[in-house]
Write a protein that holds these residues in place. Structure first.
Motif: not given
Length: 246
Positions: A55, A92, A173
């Motif tokens: 992420i 992400v 995520s």
């Protein structure tokens, strides 16, 4: 699930890490403070080893046009390369609602460039577009202050609590890659000027807010819906009054 959170010690990242941990995942907060630097590449290989998801909620230390573009291009390129080498299955990134509609803003152009790199990377990905955070209200006021007066346009905004953005990023995520975008905004629509006027009043800040339709928001003019999420987007539940009360 091992989830590496780039920018994991910041406002959004630390909240994402906490939420993932609460739900039984193995989040790793990665930032220069923890020895991971996406600009130099330091620590990327090591932290991404065995990661299922990465992420990116990091941000540029400088918002000057050239600096922010260089940051997102360099950091994203390095992160993509490292994620591919590590076999990461889901990339992400957090971006901004309306970035593609505000080409006069250097910051927004940089976010669009970041997104393009991710889309073209070949990695399974999800992009989370968020509206302005409640937490940014005073900073927006400061950026628009001239001789003690705040001058802002009246374009629509739908500000949202950072905690609810973090929750959306965390949920996204651990789901299947969207290979597309999910948008999140707050439950209420304001004019930019009205939002900031309310924030200043609640903080006993006596700066006057003047509405100027031609005023620029970080370099760009705003139409009524430039910064608003699309119909059917995710909406937070925390209202501005509730957030201010806290």
């Amino acid at each position: 699930m091992k989830v590496v959170v780039i920018g994991g010690t910041g406002l959004i990242g630390s909240n994402v890490v906490a939420r993932l941990g609460e739900h039984g995942h193995d989040p790793v907060a990665a930032s220069p403070n923890t020895g991971v630097n996406t600009i130099t590449g330091e620590g990327l290989k090591e932290v991404l080893t065995g990661a299922d998801v990465v992420i990116d909620v990091s941000n540029s230390p400088s918002f000057a046009d050239d600096d922010v573009l260089a940051f997102f291009r360099t950091a994203t390129t390095n992160l993509i390369d490292a994620a591919k080498d590590a076999g990461v299955g889901h990339y992400v990134a957090l971006s901004v609602v309306g970035a593609e509609r505000t080409p006069d803003s250097g910051y927004m152009r940089a976010k669009v460039a970041q997104e393009k790199l991710i889309r073209d990377s070949g990695l399974p990905y999800s992009l989370v577009h968020a509206t302005q955070f409640f937490e940014f209200g005073l900073g927006i006021a400061d950026s628009a202050t001239v001789d003690g007066v705040v001058i802002l346009p009246d374009g629509g905004v739908q500000p949202v609590a950072a905690a609810e953005v973090s929750a959306a990023v965390a949920r996204t995520s651990v789901g299947a890659p969207l290979n597309g975008v999910v948008e999140i905004g707050g439950p209420e629509v304001f004019g930019m000027d009205g939002w900031i006027r309310t924030v200043l009043a609640a903080r006993d800040d006596d700066r006057k807010v003047i509405t100027d339709p031609n005023a620029r928001y970080y370099g760009t003019q705003l139409a009524e819906k430039t910064l608003l999420p699309a119909e059917g987007s995710l909406l937070g539940q925390i209202t501005l009054s509730d957030w201010l009360a806290k």
